[in-house]
Design an enzyme around this catalytic site. Structure first.
Site, PDB file in Angstrom:
ATOM      1  N   GLY B 337       0.843  -1.206   0.000  1.00  0.00           N
ATOM      2  CA  GLY B 337       0.000   0.000   0.000  1.00  0.00           C
ATOM      3  C   GLY B 337       0.874   1.251   0.000  1.00  0.00           C
ATOM      4  O   GLY B 337       0.574   2.228  -0.682  1.00  0.00           O
ATOM      5  N   TRP B 340       2.310   1.585  -3.397  1.00  0.00           N
ATOM      6  CA  TRP B 340       1.275   2.018  -4.342  1.00  0.00           C
ATOM      7  C   TRP B 340       1.218   3.541  -4.382  1.00  0.00           C
ATOM      8  O   TRP B 340       1.017   4.143  -5.428  1.00  0.00           O
ATOM      9  CB  TRP B 340      -0.085   1.455  -3.909  1.00  0.00           C
ATOM     10  CG  TRP B 340      -1.227   1.896  -4.774  1.00  0.00           C
ATOM     11  CD1 TRP B 340      -1.662   1.309  -5.913  1.00  0.00           C
ATOM     12  CD2 TRP B 340      -2.089   3.029  -4.562  1.00  0.00           C
ATOM     13  NE1 TRP B 340      -2.732   1.988  -6.431  1.00  0.00           N
ATOM     14  CE2 TRP B 340      -3.019   3.049  -5.619  1.00  0.00           C
ATOM     15  CE3 TRP B 340      -2.166   4.026  -3.585  1.00  0.00           C
ATOM     16  CZ2 TRP B 340      -4.012   4.018  -5.734  1.00  0.00           C
ATOM     17  CZ3 TRP B 340      -3.158   4.994  -3.704  1.00  0.00           C
ATOM     18  CH2 TRP B 340      -4.057   4.981  -4.762  1.00  0.00           C
ATOM     19  N   HIS B 341       1.434   4.175  -3.204  1.00  0.00           N
ATOM     20  CA  HIS B 341       1.353   5.630  -3.156  1.00  0.00           C
ATOM     21  C   HIS B 341       2.519   6.292  -3.872  1.00  0.00           C
ATOM     22  O   HIS B 341       2.354   7.341  -4.482  1.00  0.00           O
ATOM     23  CB  HIS B 341       1.311   6.120  -1.700  1.00  0.00           C
ATOM     24  CG  HIS B 341      -0.037   5.973  -1.088  1.00  0.00           C
ATOM     25  ND1 HIS B 341      -0.436   4.823  -0.452  1.00  0.00           N
ATOM     26  CD2 HIS B 341      -1.103   6.813  -1.027  1.00  0.00           C
ATOM     27  CE1 HIS B 341      -1.686   4.974  -0.031  1.00  0.00           C
ATOM     28  NE2 HIS B 341      -2.110   6.157  -0.365  1.00  0.00           N
ATOM     29  N   GLY B 342       3.682   5.719  -3.763  1.00  0.00           N
ATOM     30  CA  GLY B 342       4.822   6.364  -4.405  1.00  0.00           C
ATOM     31  C   GLY B 342       6.005   5.428  -4.452  1.00  0.00           C
ATOM     32  O   GLY B 342       6.203   4.615  -3.554  1.00  0.00           O
ATOM     33  N   PHE B 489       0.068  10.147  -7.441  1.00  0.00           N
ATOM     34  CA  PHE B 489       0.152   8.746  -7.003  1.00  0.00           C
ATOM     35  C   PHE B 489      -0.404   7.805  -8.069  1.00  0.00           C
ATOM     36  O   PHE B 489      -1.014   8.208  -9.007  1.00  0.00           O
ATOM     37  CB  PHE B 489      -0.598   8.545  -5.703  1.00  0.00           C
ATOM     38  CG  PHE B 489      -0.004   9.328  -4.567  1.00  0.00           C
ATOM     39  CD1 PHE B 489       1.363   9.539  -4.488  1.00  0.00           C
ATOM     40  CD2 PHE B 489      -0.791   9.894  -3.592  1.00  0.00           C
ATOM     41  CE1 PHE B 489       1.920  10.267  -3.461  1.00  0.00           C
ATOM     42  CE2 PHE B 489      -0.249  10.628  -2.555  1.00  0.00           C
ATOM     43  CZ  PHE B 489       1.099  10.811  -2.493  1.00  0.00           C
TER      44      PHE B 489
END
Lengths: 430, 489
Positions: B337, B340-342, B489
């Site tokens: 997770g 996934w954001h960066g 993102f």
């Protein structure tokens, strides 16, 4: 049959909850009409009024032709597909869209009408400037980039240099300039000009120490690197700070990014001393005199605020400039065959370029002429001192290869903020 | 295109609404898809090709899974896999192709640069700099790719699992993937949540006006609260040095910025969806009122956390394989997770920290670490943990995160009035920023969230919404490009 199947599919809990809750919005019919039509009316009225205003103003760049232009730009770009490739076409399309969006925003009637009073409320009641102009204390204004240079990241930080899309390290360009000039028999003196928050931090933050000059964290290292590379420099922050503490007079204009005539004169005098120390002049002195000329002006940061009734809040300032004239009383002029060249930005041009709003004939090059009692050459561009002035010099040399023939010393002046924001690509001199 | 921009509010939106309602029913999805592609391509036309590719692959995979590729007739959902429905090799291959192609798109466009940077760091560390890859190999991150790939993937998985029927009409599917209200920054709409609305939905004044209220409040959250708080955060996080108090103020402002920015986008997405007849599920539920990290993740970015739960955590075994495996699954899901954001180590650290805290709470039977404290104090303590984690999320990189944390705890030595750190106070404590910060705090901790507040819209609420809408538009005239945080993102 299929419809039944869809209905029979289990509806996930979140969607069921959403459908249930949204399905039970309690709103009266008139309230719903008011809300819906007010929102729709607002978003439709602005383009309609824009179109009407365009019609009433024949000189306006109208929305419809702008849209046509965007479409034709886009079509024109697409025809390049065969010759330029997909990425170039894509870049062209992006540029067309960007420029369309920028123009729509800049020329919006809404912005014209709403922004000045809105900014006035923000400034007068909430004590805030905008994205370019920051409010200081006691009527002082600061330029955002100056603040960010002083308070922001170390400009020589390795990661910042690597991540930057511009040529961010100033040293290679400065060394190259020094080498190019040395080949021509001229010395180089760097003059990184301190910005307002460096010398007047107390006018921005109440807790700042008025007896300290605040620099970007990399500044001492930058000076060390200049020193170790054998590059001459004059860091005027110490003498300027000393003058401020001694006289109590400000070194910068209250509402402008630039220094006062007195601060500039002090630096010109220090530069003249340094030049006399470094160079044995070939030519005899020539007489220059000064005439005090009062000038009233409004600062460039005031203009950035785009606020209504601005004069009431930020009144014009009065300064006394020293116009430099020759012994015959004629105005000072840049001398391309002089032994000293000032390469600079708007800190060089202020009080000299009337376009900056603070009079003429009294800029840094003029004061240097006066203190040296010698003619001075000047190549100065108001913005982008890290790059534009060097590019201008390169262009001048292309037009006149003998331009630096007599030059013994070049003073390269740039605003210190350029160390954080400037484009420091190497510019080869022809 | 950015929702909070002149071109969107006064250009795209009126045209989109007018066009949508003028089009006959049969052409509405085609019109909406065309508008959505224009909306998406506005920032970078090349991105449209990418989205079209992802859409085409998943459309084909969906039909293949449904056994309908090349056949005519209406489609019914498969027998749910968990209830005895078996899957053929062809169906398994099709769902694998969908997942792999989406993850490949995401991997190449989002993680390629990260991989190159890490490879170069390793070869440099091994003293083999000549093996380093050129920094000219730089891939541009397409807007919203993390959102629409997850959304598109959910379609094939939902069809495969029998949770939804495949779509025969490619326009309907393209409309689902590209729908402009939630395309760039979510909420992630799972196919099973919306497939029946694609077939049939109502357009009522009630829905439209509630959508308008969501839009008013979303715009206000972004322009009146998120942007000023963002200025405070940017100033402190981008500073060369920062005093301890300013550092705390900055990270708290960032917590408000990211909440109001992202929930504003969700409100705008939900509102615009309602105006077009769609009902999207709630994405935020006052997350800072959480008394534990577990509760926080039930309230924050709900569409992502439930996506990760249903498509990653549960397939990994969830909590069915013993406590150790549960903790491992939680940690893994949060790490991914974070990624996934960066594509950066600070996002990994952010995910790891949350994974660790979730695992700790799980080991206590999902009880808060602060369950002995009164709820108010537990909320404050949880917020403190969230604040510390936001440092990793906001800072430029891992090193900068640690430096900032050190500043928060007074370990950087930036204390004197003679340092540039003192300048920050002259900007971030201006009345405008203090007022925005205070309102943001009151709204985050004391106000109901948009979903509940708009359930009953009396005239005074409608007038309040309009007043906020007009105030936001007035403030927007002075703000230049101000994209939403989740655009990156």
């Amino acid at each position: 049959m299929n419809t039944r199947t869809v209905v029979e599919t289990p509806i996930p809990e979140r969607e069921a909850q959403a459908l249930r809750e949204v399905g039970t919005t309690r709103i009266g019919p008139w309230t719903a009409i008011l809300l819906s039509f007010a929102v729709l009316g607002t978003i439709s009225a602005v383009p309609l009024f824009q179109a009407l205003a365009d019609l009433r103003n024949p000189a306006a760049d109208r929305l419809a032709p702008r849209l046509v232009r965007l479409a034709s730009d886009a079509a024109g770009t697409v025809t390049l597909l065969r010759t330029s490739g997909f990425l170039a076409v894509n870049r062209g399309l992006q540029d067309a869209v960007d420029s369309f969006e920028t123009r729509v925003e800049e020329e919006s009637i809404l912005r014209d009408r709403i922004l000045p009073p809105a900014q006035r409320v923000l400034t007068d009641f909430l004590g805030v400037g905008n994205e370019q102009a920051y409010l200081g204390r006691e009527g002082w204004l600061f330029y955002r980039e100056d603040f960010e240079h002083v308070a922001g990241r170390a400009f020589l930080d390795v990661e910042a240099l690597e991540d930057s899309e511009r040529s961010a390290d100033p040293l290679p360009a400065i060394r190259e300039l020094q080498a190019e000039l040395a080949r021509r028999g001229a010395a180089l003196v760097i003059l990184p000009t301190p910005v307002k928050p460096t010398l007047h931090p107390e006018r921005f933050a109440a807790r700042a120490n008025p007896r300290a000059a605040l620099h970007n964290r990399s500044y001492p290292e930058f000076l060390d690197r200049l020193r170790s590379s054998g590059v001459e420099f004059l860091d005027p922050s110490a003498p300027l700070l000393e003058a401020k503490l001694r006289s109590g007079e400000p070194l910068f204009l209250r509402s402008d990014t630039h220094w006062t005539p007195e601060a500039m004169d002090l630096v010109a005098r220090a530069l003249a001393d340094r030049a006399n120390h470094l160079v044995a002049w070939n030519r005899p002195r020539r007489e220059f005199r000064r005439r005090e000329t009062p000038v009233v002006g409004s600062g460039d940061i005031t203009a950035m605020l785009k606020m209504s009734h601005i004069e009431r809040r930020f009144p014009s300032e009065r300064v006394v400039t020293s116009r430099v004239v020759g012994s015959d009383g004629r105005s000072w002029r840049s001398s391309p065959d002089a032994e000293l060249l000032v390469l600079g930005d708007s800190f060089t041009n202020v009080y000299s370029d009337p376009g900056l709003g603070w009079g003429a004939g009294a800029g840094l090059a003029e004061q240097l002429s006066f203190h040296l009692q010698r003619p001075v050459d000047r190549v100065a561009v108001n913005a982008g001192g890290a790059l534009s002035s060097r590019q201008a010099l390169a262009r001048a040399l292309e037009g006149d290869p003998a331009r630096l023939g007599a030059t013994r010393i070049v003073v390269y002046q740039f605003a210190a903020r350029e160390l954080s924001t400037g484009d420091w690509q190497v510019v080869p001199l022809p | 295109m950015v929702f909070s921009s002149h071109v969107f509010v006064y250009g795209f939106l009126p045209i989109a609404l007018l066009g949508y309602y003028l089009l006959p029913r049969a052409l509405k999805h085609l019109g909406l898809t065309a508008l959505s592609y224009a909306f998406y391509g506005w920032a970078n036309p090349a991105f449209m090709v990418l989205m079209l590719t992802s859409t085409a692959i998943d459309y084909a995979c969906g039909l293949t899974i449904a056994g309908a590729w090349g056949r005519r007739g209406k489609l019914a959902p498969l027998e749910p896999a968990s209830e005895g429905g078996s899957r053929t090799r062809k169906q398994r291959v099709a769902v694998t192709v969908s997942i792999v192609s989406n993850l490949t798109l995401l991997g190449v466009f989002k993680y390629f640069n990260f991989a190159v940077d890490n490879y170069n760091a390793v070869v440099t560390w091994l003293d083999m700099p000549d093996q380093a890859l050129s920094s000219a190999l730089h891939v541009v991150l397409p807007l919203g790719i993390s959102f629409y790939t997850f959304q598109s993937m959910s379609y094939s998985i939902d069809v495969y699992r029998g949770h939804a029927p495949a779509l025969r009409n490619p326009i309907d599917f393209a409309c689902y993937v590209s729908m402009f209200p939630q395309l760039v920054a979510g909420p992630i709409i799972r196919f099973s949540e919306i497939h029946d609305q694609l077939r049939q939905r109502t357009h009522t004044l009630e829905k439209f006006s509630r959508g308008a209220a969501f839009v008013c409040l979303g715009l206000a959250k972004k322009i009146i609260l998120a942007n000023p708080c963002g200025k405070i955060a940017d100033t402190t996080f981008d500073a060369g040095s920062v005093l301890a108090l300013d550092a705390w103020y900055g990270v708290t402002a960032y917590a408000f910025q990211i909440y109001f920015d992202f929930s504003a986008y969700s409100d705008l997405a939900i509102g615009l969806g309602l105006m077009l007849g769609f009902v999207f599920p709630k994405n935020f539920d006052s997350p800072y009122k959480s008394a534990s990290i577990t509760e926080f993740w039930r309230r924050w970015h709900i569409s992502l956390s439930t996506w990760l739960r249903d498509y990653l955590y549960k397939p990994l075994g969830g909590n069915r394989r013993g406590p150790r495996r549960t903790y491992l699954n939680l940690a893994l899901v949060m790490l991914l997770g974070g990624l996934w954001h960066g594509a950066a180590w600070n996002f990994v650290a952010w995910g790891a920290l949350h994974g660790l805290l979730l695992a700790l709470e799980r080991s206590r039977g999902k009880r808060s670490l602060f369950d002995r404290l009164p709820r108010g104090w537990a909320i404050a303590a949880t917020f403190l943990l969230v604040l510390v984690s936001w440092v990793f999320f906001r800072a430029e990189n891992l090193q900068a995160s640690l430096t900032y944390l050190a500043a928060m705890f007074g370990a950087t030595g930036a204390t004197g009035a003679g340092t540039s750190a003192v300048l920050l106070g002259g900007l971030i404590y201006r009345p405008y920023y203090l007022l925005s910060f205070a309102i943001a705090a009151v709204v985050a901790f004391g106000a109901p969230q948009t979903w509940d507040w708009t359930r009953r819209l009396q005239p005074w609420k409608a007038i309040a919404c309009l007043a906020l809408f007009w105030l936001s538009l007035a403030l927007l005239t002075g703000q230049s490009y101000n994209p939403f945080i989740y655009f990156i993102f």
